[in-house]
Design an enzyme around this catalytic site. Structure first.
Site, PDB file in Angstrom:
ATOM      1  N   GLY A  39     147.798 124.573  87.719  1.00  0.00           N
ATOM      2  CA  GLY A  39     148.909 124.031  88.525  1.00  0.00           C
ATOM      3  C   GLY A  39     148.485 123.081  89.629  1.00  0.00           C
ATOM      4  N   CYS A  42     149.899 120.923  93.533  1.00  0.00           N
ATOM      5  CA  CYS A  42     151.356 121.090  93.553  1.00  0.00           C
ATOM      6  C   CYS A  42     151.770 122.559  93.533  1.00  0.00           C
ATOM      7  CB  CYS A  42     151.940 120.344  92.354  1.00  0.00           C
ATOM      8  SG  CYS A  42     153.690 120.585  92.129  1.00  0.00           S
ATOM      9  N   ALA A 182     153.439 111.443 111.135  1.00  0.00           N
ATOM     10  CA  ALA A 182     154.875 111.662 110.887  1.00  0.00           C
ATOM     11  C   ALA A 182     155.235 111.229 109.479  1.00  0.00           C
ATOM     12  CB  ALA A 182     155.706 110.902 111.916  1.00  0.00           C
ATOM     13  N   GLY A 183     154.498 111.767 108.489  1.00  0.00           N
ATOM     14  CA  GLY A 183     154.810 111.503 107.083  1.00  0.00           C
ATOM     15  C   GLY A 183     155.511 112.720 106.499  1.00  0.00           C
ATOM     16  N   ILE A 272     147.583 113.110 107.751  1.00  0.00           N
ATOM     17  CA  ILE A 272     147.625 111.647 107.893  1.00  0.00           C
ATOM     18  C   ILE A 272     147.458 110.966 106.539  1.00  0.00           C
ATOM     19  CG2 ILE A 272     146.837 111.668 110.300  1.00  0.00           C
ATOM     20  CD1 ILE A 272     144.006 110.995 109.109  1.00  0.00           C
ATOM     21  N   HIS A 445     185.461 116.477  91.911  1.00  0.00           N
ATOM     22  CA  HIS A 445     185.969 116.658  93.272  1.00  0.00           C
ATOM     23  C   HIS A 445     186.221 118.136  93.518  1.00  0.00           C
ATOM     24  CE1 HIS A 445     188.222 115.929  96.941  1.00  0.00           C
ATOM     25  NE2 HIS A 445     189.150 116.768  96.483  1.00  0.00           N
TER      26      HIS A 445
END
Ligand code: FAD
Ligand code: NAI
Length: 466
Positions: A39, A42, A182-183, A272, A445
């Site tokens: 795996g 991930c 800030a990713g 980063i 809807h």
């Protein structure tokens, strides 16, 4: 010597999907993986555990903040961090076992150990106990993935200074967590720990969050996260870190120059970016030299060496599991003599925070830079009845379409569940849809998906419900 049509090095989304597809197409295939579970990043330390914590922490925050307003009076929820962590691990274990099952089902051999290319058509595998075997392969697929990038002066010790792997298993809720970058990882894992009680400060080198994200969407996203209590220090660089027994002092300087300051937290998360992982892979034995950043250059997944292919995070393109999966299918289909192909214009991206951010195709900035004339249709969730009823009306859907042909070129959304909704536009774009095709498609809807249609109507200026 065991002989294979294909030997794949790495058992992540690139490698395991390639293995399964090869098995389906009747190729004799082995996947070499040295982790104790299949795996890759991930399933083990990436998408899956992070989403498990995002889900659980969101439930925790909803119970604390939103239940009362819905007329549900319950005592204030109490966090049981060990249980939250163990339910995460249970799901991860089930998923990694699931890949083992799929390997058996599709006759994929999992060769346990560290793979190394040992000249053309040969992969040497060293098992944990030191035993070495050599596999003979008509085709070798490199799917060795990536690892966190490091920041000079800030050494990850997985105690007080952690990378994403450490941040998925902190032993306690930090009083204060400093996130560097800030990713996607910083904002997802920052959200997890903020919801559980940490004061989160995000330090970012650039003057905006999420580089690459549509700028208007990123601005709205930052506003939403700030409202939730996350703080941002943009255009700032960390130049040093001093880890103490109970915390870390970071030296932070404005990128534009100026006085340094000390920012302290009890934990620091360094996120980063990630870099390809191709160390010790024996690339030199077949004459492959990675580029300056470590990526393996390919042309339709072919490396410069005959019979050697590369896919997933180890090669160029977005470092995403579904991109790796696409390339896995394509490379195996090409090896099997079929017409494997990846449409890089339709690789979606989702940030699984609250609200979620989802996009596919070009941003406004990219279209402007390329000189493409485009029209914009935009619809706010404040005008969507389902979002209103659920008291979750933050965000919007934005559709960018070619000004002349009306073909959908990009879609950017921010709001609850938009990660599930972006698939509709992926299908539309694969079929080269015009925005009018979506505008004239009946949507159920009341659902949030009606916002997709209303935004598409907006391209030609006939949005009806806002
Ligand atoms: P990897 O998953 O890294 O797998 C490579 C495998 O190769 C590893 O298991 C490694 O052990 C093995 N390997 C390496 N070298 C050798 C060798 N020499 N011999 C044997 N085995 C070897 N992407 C998304 O699309 N959605 C998300 O929500 C998402 N969330 C993420 C969250 C986090 C915290 C992180 C870190 C990443 C996330 N990603 C997400 C990115 C995603 O995990 C990667 O893009 C994806 O795993 C890449 O797949 P891959 O198969 O190329 O590499
Ligand atoms: P990222 O590339 O998304 O973000 C890194 C951030 O750090 C950028 O904003 C960058 O400008 C900043 N940065 C770089 N150097 C810096 C410095 N010295 N000081 C301060 N800021 C600095 O990388 P991240 O968050 O580490 O994630 C890696 C990759 O993993 C992602 O690009 C994505 O491909 C994948 N991922 C995907 C997820 C998803 O699809 N939901 C979730 C998590 C990860």
């Amino acid at each position: 010597m065991a002989q294979y049509d294909v030997v794949i090095i790495g058992g992540g989304p690139a490698g395991y999907n390639a293995g399964i597809r090869a098995g389906q197409l009747g190729l004799k295939v082995a996947v070499v993986e040295d982790r104790v579970t299949l795996g890759g990043t991930c399933l083990n330390v990436g998408c899956m555990p992070s989403k498990a914590l995002l889900h659980a922490s969101e439930m925790f925050e909803v119970a604390a903040k939103d239940f009362a307003g819905l007329g549900i009076d319950v005592p204030a929820p109490k966090l049981n961090l060990p249980v939250m962590m163990s339910q995460k691990q249970t799901s991860v274990d089930q998923l990694t076992k699931g890949i083992e099952f799929l390997f058996k089902k599709n006759k994929v051999d999992w060769v346990k150990g560290r793979g190394k290319i040992a000249g053309q058509g040969k992969v040497e595998v060293t098992a944990q106990d030191g035993a070495v075997q050599t596999l003979e392969a008509a085709n070798i697929v490199i799917a060795t993935g990536s690892e966190p990038s490091t920041l000079p002066g800030v050494t990850v010790d997985q105690a007080r200074i952690v990378d994403s792997t450490g941040a998925l298993s902190l032993p306690e809720v930090p009083k204060s967590l400093i996130v560097i970058g800030a990713g996607i990882i910083g904002l997802e894992l920052g959200s997890v720990w903020r919801r559980l009680g940490a004061k989160v400060t995000v330090i970012e080198f650039l003057d905006r969050i999420c580089p690459g994200m549509d700028a208007e969407t990123a601005k709205t996203f930052q506003r939403a996260l700030t409202k939730q209590g996350m703080s941002f220090k943009l255009a700032s660089k960390v130049t040093g870190a001093a880890a103490k027994k109970d915390g870390v002092d970071l030296t932070v300087e404005p990128v534009a120059g100026g006085a340094a300051e000390t920012v302290s937290g009890d934990y620091v998360l360094v996120c980063i970016g990630r870099r390809p992982y191709t160390e010790g892979l024996g690339l030199e034995s077949v004459g492959i030299t990675p580029d300056k950043r470590g990526f393996i250059d390919t042309d339709h997944f072919k490396t410069g060496a005959p019979g050697v292919w590369a896919i997933g995070d180890a090669t160029h393109g977005p470092m995403l599991a579904h991109k790796a999966e696409e390339e896995a299918i394509a490379v195996i289909e090409i090896i099997a003599g079929k017409a494997g192909h990846v449409n890089y214009d339709v690789i979606p991206s989702v940030t699984y925070t609250f609200p979620e951010v989802a996009s596919v195709g070009k941003t406004e900035e990219e279209l402007k830079a390329a000189g493409v004339e485009y029209k914009v249709g935009k619809f706010p969730f404040t005008a969507n009845s389902r979002a209103k009823i659920n008291h979750e009306a933050e965000g919007f859907v934005k559709v960018l379409a070619d000004a002349k042909t009306d073909r959908v070129l990009g879609v950017h959304m921010i709001g609850p569940d938009v990660g599930e909704m972006i698939g509709e536009y992926c299908v539309a774009m694969e079929f080269a849809a015009a925005s009018e095709d979506v505008a004239r498609t009946c949507h159920p809807h009341p659902t949030r998906s009606e916002a997709l249609r209303q935004a598409a109507m907006g391209v030609e200026g006939w949005t009806m419900q806002a």
